[in-house]
Write an enzyme that holds these catalytic residues in place. Structure first.
Site, short mmCIF file in Angstrom:
data_model
loop_
_atom_site.label_atom_id
_atom_site.label_comp_id
_atom_site.label_asym_id
_atom_site.label_seq_id
_atom_site.Cartn_x
_atom_site.Cartn_y
_atom_site.Cartn_z
CG ASN A 102 2.97 0.40 3.41
OD1 ASN A 102 4.08 0.87 3.22
ND2 ASN A 102 2.62 -0.77 2.92
N GLY A 103 1.51 -2.02 5.47
CA GLY A 103 2.17 -3.08 6.23
C GLY A 103 1.20 -4.19 6.55
N GLY A 156 -0.14 0.28 -4.76
CA GLY A 156 -1.48 -0.26 -4.54
C GLY A 156 -2.42 0.19 -5.63
CG ASP A 173 12.06 -10.47 -13.88
OD1 ASP A 173 11.75 -9.33 -13.50
OD2 ASP A 173 11.21 -11.36 -14.11
CG ASP A 174 11.42 -8.10 -9.93
OD1 ASP A 174 10.82 -8.79 -9.08
OD2 ASP A 174 10.89 -7.72 -10.98
CB CYS A 179 13.14 -7.54 7.00
SG CYS A 179 12.04 -8.99 6.94
CB CYS A 238 -0.90 0.04 1.24
SG CYS A 238 -2.08 -1.32 1.35
CE1 TYR A 244 8.01 -5.79 -9.16
CE2 TYR A 244 6.91 -5.93 -7.03
CZ TYR A 244 6.85 -5.91 -8.41
OH TYR A 244 5.64 -5.99 -9.02
#
Length: 530
Positions: free
Chosen positions: A116-117, A41, A363-364, A451, A14, A260
């Site tokens: 967002n999350g 989003g 590509d990612d 992360c 988002c 990305y």
């Protein structure tokens, strides 16, 4: 059908935007901010605005430019606003789950929230207010409303959303970058791990902006000031900006944002996403050189990395694939013929570039592998002699519980197959993923501040067991049909709230069925629709 699903890549989560700017057209500025965040989003969008006396919310399913018109923006008058564009990671894709989420706090006063999350303790939190949630953002808004009401009743003092956030935020587990407003103030807070981005900017007239990415600051003419720190709550009102800590920071920023999710013009922690992606491409060329004729990207996320690979390998760079930019997250029902076309709806090979050549295709990521397999076959059909796939992330072997919609572990091709097996499955002549060490080195972060859960399975925020977690993140209520598509037609609901302390309407617009209308109309009174 969601055409974006044909790409089968990780889906964005988002985008959030908040602004406090007396004297400015905050609704239009929020509109442009969301436009800059549209990539995060594409299912629904919404804006809430307050003039100091009432909150007005407009939201609906669709892209930002489909949801808002000049007329709807003109109706959103005020000095403070929050906006949101959504891709669902919890809850069905339906109007009732679109954001900002509105809740009444005390009579005539309310809050509007964009998130967002993804929380990992949603079920536990929802039990506190006896609310069967459709998403974690709804639970968060409901809990904040309950906190404000409880404090006002106990102290007999004016409600304080700032204090309610400070009390609730330490009890939220997971990833959350949040903008939330009442009638007078804008608040923004970020989880102690800082998984998702959230940044502060200053407008030329002295107003303030908070947004998911610097691109949204740039588009409205705001100058980047700093990030909202992990574990920080920021409040902006007529007295300016003030900050307080609700938790000690334990930084674990999402590494996949660099690969990305973020726009290439985003800047974070002193680093440029575009520069980082080019560095990833250069690193790939050093780790996996190949005797080839030309380097081509898979648009759009692979473009900068492919340029880096070509520069390092001293190979020509060209657009060998053209993306149909008019095929996005639209809701259509294609024929069986179109279903079989799959990736060709989104990408087309340029025969003059690929025919007879040995290709390096950058590509990612590879998630399920089906798209890469179709892509390789399509390039071979266009005459490519060889296809060498290079991926700017390590194999994705674990699901994300922090706000990116990836496949379940059973669907992740990197979970059980080694690189050689994946190469055979997609039909490439060679396949190489960037090493985790090489990827981390391409960003301005140290490994311990990132992360890497989707690559390593090392989750910085503990998550419940698999079955409980799946139950939490799949709140697919009857508000949406089994396909997750919108239900009902355009409609309007009027809530008995809005002018703080005075009985006056808040308007929320969008697509609802009878169940959704009843549920929303009763939400601020703590009632639910069975």
């Amino acid at each position: 059908m969601d055409l974006a699903a044909l790409a089968e890549g990780p889906r964005e989560e988002c985008g959030v935007f908040g602004i406090y700017a007396p004297g400015e057209d905050v609704a239009t500025l929020t509109y442009f901010g969301l436009y800059a965040l549209q990539h995060r989003g594409q299912e629904s969008a919404g804006i809430a605005v307050s003039d100091g006396r009432r909150i007005v919310v407009h939201k609906d399913m669709g892209l930002v430019n489909q949801v808002f018109t000049d007329t709807s923006l003109a109706a959103l008058q005020g000095h403070v606003a929050v906006g949101h564009c959504r891709y669902s990671t919890t809850g069905a894709s339906s109007w009732v789950n679109a954001q900002p989420q509105y809740r009444e706090t005390v009579r005539g006063c309310g809050l509007a929230l964009g998130h967002n999350g993804n929380l990992v303790n949603t079920a536990e939190l929802a039990r506190r207010i006896d609310l069967p949630p459709t998403n974690d953002s709804e639970v968060m808004a409901g809990l904040l409303g309950a906190e404000v009401r409880a404090a006002a009743a106990a102290n007999g003092a004016p409600p304080s959303l700032e204090e309610a956030i400070a009390r609730l935020a330490p009890e939220l587990h997971g990833a959350f970058s949040v903008v939330v407003m009442d009638e007078q103030r804008l608040h923004a807070f970020r989880d102690p791990h800082g998984v998702r981005p959230l940044q502060i900017g200053r407008l030329p007239n002295g107003g303030w902006v908070v947004a998911s990415e610097t691109a949204a600051l740039d588009i409205v003419g705001a100058v980047y000031v700093r990030d909202v720190a992990a574990g920080e709550l920021v409040t902006i009102d007529a007295d300016g900006l003030r900050s307080r800590r609700f938790a000690a920071p334990e930084s674990s920023f999402c590494l996949f944002e660099w690969v990305y999710l973020a726009r290439p013009d985003h800047r974070q922690d002193g680093g440029s996403v575009l520069f980082a992606r080019r560095s990833m491409g250069r690193q790939l060329a050093r780790e996996a050189p190949v005797d080839a004729d030309i380097v081509i990207p898979v648009p759009e996320a692979g473009r900068d990395a492919a340029a880096g690979y070509a520069a390092e390998a001293k190979l020509p760079f060209a657009d060998g694939l053209v993306k149909n930019r008019y095929v996005g997250r639209t809701f259509i029902q294609p024929t069986q013929t179109l279903r079989q076309l799959g990736i060709r709806l989104k990408l087309s090979p340029v025969r003059e570039v690929v025919e007879g050549r040995r290709l390096v295709v950058v590509d990612d990521s590879i998630v399920r592998g089906n798209t890469s397999r179709q892509l390789v076959a399509m390039l071979r059909a266009a005459g490519a002699r060889e296809v060498h796939m290079r991926i700017t992330s390590p194999p994705i072997a674990h699901p994300c519980y922090y706000g990116i919609d990836m496949a379940t572990r059973a669907e992740l091709v990197g979970a059980d197959l080694d690189v050689d097996a994946i190469r055979d499955f997609i039909g490439a002549d060679s396949l190489h993923y960037i090493s985790l060490e090489g990827l981390v080195a391409s960003t301005p972060h140290q490994r311990e501040r990132l992360c890497t859960a989707c690559f390593t399975g090392e989750y910085p925020i503990p998550v419940p067991g698999e079955h409980e977690q799946l139950a939490q993140i799949k709140f697919d209520f009857d508000a949406a049909d089994a396909s997750g598509e919108r239900v009902g037609g355009a409609d309007e609901v009027v809530l008995d709230a809005g002018v703080c302390g005075v009985k006056s309407p808040v308007t929320a617009t969008g697509a609802m069925d009878e169940r959704e209308r009843e549920r929303l109309a009763n939400a601020h009174e703590g009632r639910t629709v069975e």
